[in-house]
Enzyme design. Structure first.
Site, short mmCIF file in Angstrom:
data_model
loop_
_atom_site.label_atom_id
_atom_site.label_comp_id
_atom_site.label_asym_id
_atom_site.label_seq_id
_atom_site.Cartn_x
_atom_site.Cartn_y
_atom_site.Cartn_z
N ASN A 1 -26.28 41.93 22.96
CA ASN A 1 -26.40 41.63 21.60
C ASN A 1 -27.07 40.82 20.67
O ASN A 1 -26.81 40.17 20.39
CB ASN A 1 -24.56 41.52 21.16
CG ASN A 1 -24.91 42.58 19.31
OD1 ASN A 1 -25.53 42.72 18.92
ND2 ASN A 1 -23.52 41.97 19.44
N GLY B 1 -19.91 32.87 18.74
CA GLY B 1 -20.53 31.55 18.30
C GLY B 1 -20.51 31.00 17.73
O GLY B 1 -21.18 29.76 16.76
N LYS C 1 -27.65 41.30 17.70
CA LYS C 1 -27.22 41.02 16.25
C LYS C 1 -28.43 41.28 15.23
O LYS C 1 -29.52 42.29 15.51
CB LYS C 1 -26.56 39.80 16.42
CG LYS C 1 -25.23 39.44 16.80
CD LYS C 1 -24.67 38.99 16.51
CE LYS C 1 -23.13 38.79 17.58
NZ LYS C 1 -22.48 37.68 16.85
P1 13P Z 1 -22.07 35.01 20.97
O1 13P Z 1 -22.42 35.18 22.53
O2 13P Z 1 -23.35 34.18 20.38
O3 13P Z 1 -20.63 34.36 21.15
O4 13P Z 1 -21.99 36.39 20.19
C1 13P Z 1 -21.22 37.51 21.00
C2 13P Z 1 -20.92 38.63 20.84
O5 13P Z 1 -20.45 38.47 19.50
C3 13P Z 1 -21.53 39.48 21.19
O6 13P Z 1 -21.40 40.70 20.69
#
Ligand code: 13P
Length: 247
Positions: A7, A171, A9
């Protein structure tokens, strides 16, 4: 089969994401596991152009349930479908938290996606405060029930995927331990049964998954894959996680 999904984002400009897609195409070798990337909307057409024929699938991070019309700023299922997207995230905690998406609205998205043959990746997860209050099970149950119970007869492990992402692990660098994640996923299977949903759905784990912990997580009975944020933004680390068995 496991599912390894990235993902992205709200990261990367279209040109930077072309570079990342090309690096992924060159680095990632798809074996028996399913590999999916979720770039921002503006990079999905590039994903189609670059990844077509590689075995790597692509999807969107969001969708609107209406077919078309006066929904300024939104993207419909048919728009996604024409870009070859096979998957779409629904109900990521960031959307629940920052955009106030309700259980019913998320259920509408799942329904619209499934009607068009796209596979929803439906995200659930508790916050740190909820975890500390000891209400993880009831929070997850409410998230599943409010969106998915009306669709109970249509969900199968071929047309629908669940992702468990504890909000406190996203995160933050704090991964749930593989044992902890596995136990919660087992609890989720119990909730699915209680609610009359199939208990054999694919369930992905998300939250600070990285090359160093991918194998330990994926070796657990109830963890069917990973939904990776930060570590999916570099072709090397994403590729290392796709090759988790070799680590
Ligand atoms: P991280 O791997 O950056 O913690 O994010 C996880 C996430 O929200 C995937 O959708």
């Amino acid at each position: 089969m496991k599912i390894i999904a990235g993902n992205w984002k709200m990261n990367g400009t279209p040109s930077a994401n072309v570079t990342l897609l090309e690096a992924i195409k060159d680095t990632v070798t798809v074996g028996e596991d399913k590999v999916i990337v979720f770039p921002p909307f503006l990079s999905i057409a590039d994903a189609q152009r670059i990844l077509k024929g590689t075995g790597i699938a692509w999807g969107a991070q969001n969708v609107h349930p209406a077919e078309s019309g006066a929904y300024t700023g939104e993207v419909s299922v048919s728009m996604l479908k024409e870009t070859g997207a096979e998957y779409c995230l629904v109900g990521h905690s960031e959307r629940r938290q920052y955009f106030g998406e309700s259980g019913q609205f998320l259920g509408d998205k799942v329904k619209a996606l499934m009607a068009a043959g796209l596979i929803p990746v439906f995200c659930i997860g508790e916050s740190l405060a909820q975890r500390e209050q000891g209400i993880v099970g009831s929070v997850l149950k409410e998230q599943i029930a409010s969106s998915l119970v009306p669709l109970a007869d249509t969900l199968t492990n071929e047309n629908f995927i669940l992702a468990y992402e504890p909000v406190w692990a996203i995160g933050t660098g704090k991964t749930a331990t593989p044992e902890d994640a596995n136990n919660t996923m087992a609890e989720i299977r119990g909730i699915l049964t209680e609610l009359g949903l199939p208990r054999d759905l694919y369930i992905l784990y998300g939250g600070s998954a990285k090359p160093e912990n991918a194998k330990a997580l994926l070796s657990k009975e109830h963890i069917d894959g990973l939904l990776i944020g930060g570590a999916s933004l570099k072709a090397d680390s994403f590729g290392a996680m796709v090759n988790w068995k070799e680590r």
